[in-house]
Design an enzyme around this catalytic site. Structure first.
Site, mmCIF file in Angstrom:
data_model
loop_
_atom_site.group_PDB
_atom_site.id
_atom_site.type_symbol
_atom_site.label_atom_id
_atom_site.label_comp_id
_atom_site.label_asym_id
_atom_site.label_seq_id
_atom_site.Cartn_x
_atom_site.Cartn_y
_atom_site.Cartn_z
ATOM 1 N N THR A 236 17.911 -42.902 -30.399
ATOM 2 C CA THR A 236 17.780 -41.492 -30.029
ATOM 3 C C THR A 236 18.818 -40.662 -30.769
ATOM 4 O OG1 THR A 236 16.839 -41.935 -27.841
ATOM 5 C CG2 THR A 236 17.968 -39.831 -28.138
ATOM 6 N N HIS A 239 17.956 -40.342 -34.446
ATOM 7 C CA HIS A 239 16.866 -39.371 -34.579
ATOM 8 C C HIS A 239 17.391 -37.941 -34.504
ATOM 9 C CE1 HIS A 239 12.617 -38.012 -33.573
ATOM 10 N NE2 HIS A 239 13.316 -37.025 -33.030
ATOM 11 N N GLU A 240 18.218 -37.652 -33.504
ATOM 12 C CA GLU A 240 18.717 -36.286 -33.326
ATOM 13 C C GLU A 240 19.673 -35.880 -34.446
ATOM 14 O OE1 GLU A 240 17.203 -34.531 -31.334
ATOM 15 O OE2 GLU A 240 16.268 -36.086 -30.098
ATOM 16 N N HIS A 249 10.371 -33.768 -37.565
ATOM 17 C CA HIS A 249 9.629 -34.958 -37.175
ATOM 18 C C HIS A 249 8.613 -35.284 -38.267
ATOM 19 C CE1 HIS A 249 10.573 -33.475 -32.918
ATOM 20 N NE2 HIS A 249 11.188 -34.644 -33.033
ATOM 21 N N THR A 271 7.107 -39.535 -46.876
ATOM 22 C CA THR A 271 6.755 -39.930 -45.510
ATOM 23 C C THR A 271 5.294 -39.546 -45.314
ATOM 24 O OG1 THR A 271 7.457 -37.796 -44.608
ATOM 25 C CG2 THR A 271 9.066 -39.572 -44.601
#
Length: 457
Positions: A236, A239-240, A249, A271
Site C-alpha cells: 500500500t 503504491h501511494e 493508476h 503499462t
C-alpha cells in the site's frame, strides 16, 4: 474530467471494547464504515463496501488546479526523455507520523516503521531476492530522517495520540508536517477507511503545502502488518508513494489510445491499459484487449501480486522529482554571496570550496582590506537585513538558531570547516547564513558580505 474514487463521506469508527460490554461477552466490530460493521480486517477488505468505494486507494485529483504548463511529466502527459533515466541515485528523507487513538489503536513499533522503509527500498530498487526483484531499479532510495527541520537529532518518527486525527480529521498535517519541500511526510491512521491515499498528484499544485502527504491505514503499514493477508506486505505504501511521485493508476482514465499512450490512460506506454482495476491475484486477466498489468504496483491487486514499476513509470517518477519536487532529494552544494551596504567590506569574505557533506569547507576573510586585525564568522539558520550604526548591514537574524561560530586572527583569516562527519542526506538543502564580524580596530566593529552555504552532496 478526472474521476475521484473518494466519493462518499465515510463515518469511520475504530472501536475498543468498553468494560461493560466485555463483561457480557459481546463482540464489537474492529471497524464500522457507512454504518456497516466489520468484525475482522479480512471481512472488511474482502467486502463489496471496500471495493465499491474504491478503498484500495482514494487518490483525489479532481478538486485542485493543475499548475505549470511546460514539463516532461505534466498532469496529462509524459515525455520519457533519457535525461530522466535512472543513472544517479536519488535519496529521499522520510518522516513517519504515527497517530493513534486514546484506546491504543494505531500504535506501531519503530521496527515496523523501519520494515516499511526497507520494503520501499526493495520495491523501488528492485532488490534481488525480494518481491520487487522483477521490477525496474528506479535508483530512488528512502531513509528515515536523522535530523529534523531545526537540525536536531531524530529517528524520523513522530507519535501523537488524538482521536480526531486518528480518524483522519482535524487537519492534523497543519500541526505535524515537517517541511514538505524537504521531507516525504507519511502519516499512519485510519486513512478514512481506505488502505491509503494521497490528496493529489504533485502536478496538482499541492507541492510545498502542509497537506502534501501520503496517508496509510495503520494496520496495513510495514512487513507482516496487523491487517493480515492480502494487504499485509507493505505494498500500500509503495503504491501511494508512486502517486506521490506523479504516477496514475494503471486503470485511470480508461483504455485510452494505444497510438497516443503518452497523453491518455495513465500517460505511460509500457503499462498495458486497463478499463478497470484488478482485484485479487489472478493468473491472467485481459483488459482493453491486452494482458492487464496486474503485477504493477499501481494496480489494485493483492500485495503478493505486486512486483514492479516499469522503465517508463521510473522515468516519469524521476522527472516528477526533478521538475516538481526538486528540493526533496539531495543536490550539489552551493554558495551565494549577499552584499551589505554602507560601511560593510563587501569583498572581504569569500568561500573557496563547495559546502559538500562529508568534505571540508574552506573560507577566508582578508582582514588586510579593513582597519581591523581580527575576524569571526557567525552562522545562523535565518537571514535578515538590518542597518546598524555606522551604516553597516547585518545580514543574518540573531533571533535565529546560531549553528556556527569560528574565530581567527588576521591579516588573512582562514578556516577549514570539517563536514566530514556530517553525511546524513537530510542536511541536503539546509542553508547556513554566514557573515564575518571584524574587530580589533576603529571603528569598534565591522561587518563583511554574507556567504550563504546550502549544503549538498
Amino acid at each position: 474530467m478526472i474521476r475521484s474514487t473518494r466519493l462518499l463521506p465515510l463515518a469511520l469508527v475504530a472501536l475498543a471494547t468498553p468494560k461493560g460490554l466485555a463483561q457480557i461477552g459481546q463482540e464489537l466490530p474492529v471497524i464500522t464504515v457507512d454504518g456497516e460493521p466489520f468484525y475482522s480486517w479480512a471481512d472488511y477488505t474482502s467486502s463489496e463496501t471496500f471495493r465499491e468505494n474504491g478503498l484500495r486507494c482514494t487518490m483525489e485529483t479532481g478538486d485542485m488546479p493543475v499548475f505549470r504548463a511546460a514539463s516532461d511529466c505534466e498532469f496529462f502527459s509524459t515525455n520519457p526523455i533519457p535525461q530522466y533515466d535512472p543513472v544517479d541515485l536519488i535519496q529521499i528523507p522520510v518522516v513517519v507520523h504515527v497517530i493513534q487513538s486514546t484506546t491504543g489503536a494505531g500504535a506501531i513499533s519503530d521496527s515496523l516503521v523501519q520494515s516499511q522503509i526497507d520494503i520501499l527500498n526493495e520495491d523501488f530498487r528492485a532488490m534481488a531476492g525480494t518481491n520487487g526483484a522483477n521490477g525496474t531499479d528506479t535508483m530512488i532510495q528512502f531513509f528515515l530522517a536523522q535530523v529534523d527541520p531545526n537540525g536536531n537529532p531524530t529517528n524520523g518518527i513522530t507519535r501523537s495520540t488524538n482521536n480526531t486525527w486518528f480518524n483522519d480529521g482535524g487537519s492534523y498535517w497543519n500541526t505535524l508536517a515537517w517541511d514538505t519541500n524537504r521531507y516525504l511526510n507519511i502519516y499512519t491512521n485510519s486513512a478514512s477507511g481506505a488502505l491509503g491515499y494521497v490528496p493529489g498528484l504533485p502536478q496538482n499544485g499541492i507541492v510545498g503545502s502542509a497537506a502534501d502527504r501520503v496517508v496509510v491505514l495503520w494496520s496495513s503499514f510495514g512487513r507482516n502488518a496487523p491487517i493480515g493477508s492480502p494487504f499485509n506486505l507493505g505494498r500500500t505504501t509503495t503504491h501511494e508513494v508512486g502517486h506521490y511521485f506523479g504516477l496514475w493508476h494503471t486503470f485511470d482514465n480508461g483504455c485510452g489510445s494505444t497510438s497516443a499512450c503518452y497523453t491518455s490512460g495513465d500517460t505511460i506506454c509500457d503499462t498495458n491499459p486497463e478499463s478497470s482495476p484488478t482485484f485479487g491475484c489472478p493468473g491472467a486477466r485481459t483488459s482493453c484487449s491486452l494482458p492487464a498489468p496486474f503485477d504493477n504496483y499501481m494496480d489494485y491487486s493483492d500485495d503478493i501480486c505486486m512486483e514492479m514499476f516499469t522503465p517508463e513509470q521510473t522515468n516519469r517518477m524521476r522527472c516528477t522529482i526533478l521538475e516538481w519536487r526538486s528540493n526533496l532529494p539531495c543536490t550539489p552544494g552551493s554558495v551565494a554571496t549577499r552584499l551589505g551596504g554602507g560601511a560593510n567590506y563587501d569583498t572581504a569574505y569569500t568561500t573557496t570550496s563547495q559546502p559538500l557533506l562529508g568534505s571540508i569547507l574552506s573560507a577566508q576573510i582578508d582582514v588586510s582590506l579593513s582597519p581591523y586585525n581580527n575576524a569571526m564568522i557567525l552562522g545562523y539558520l535565518a537571514p535578515d537585513n538590518l542597518t546598524l550604526s555606522g551604516n553597516r548591514t547585518l545580514l543574518f537574524d540573531v533571533t535565529s538558531t546560531r549553528v556556527l561560530q569560528i574565530l581567527d586572527n588576521g591579516p588573512i583569516a582562514k578556516w577549514n570547516l570539517d563536514l566530514s562527519g556530517v553525511t546524513d542526506p537530510v542536511f541536503c538543502g539546509l542553508t547556513i547564513y554566514t557573515q564575518g564580524y571584524l574587530f580589533g580596530g576603529a571603528p569598534s566593529f565591522g561587518l563583511t558580505n554574507s556567504q550563504d552555504w546550502t549544503l549538498g552532496l
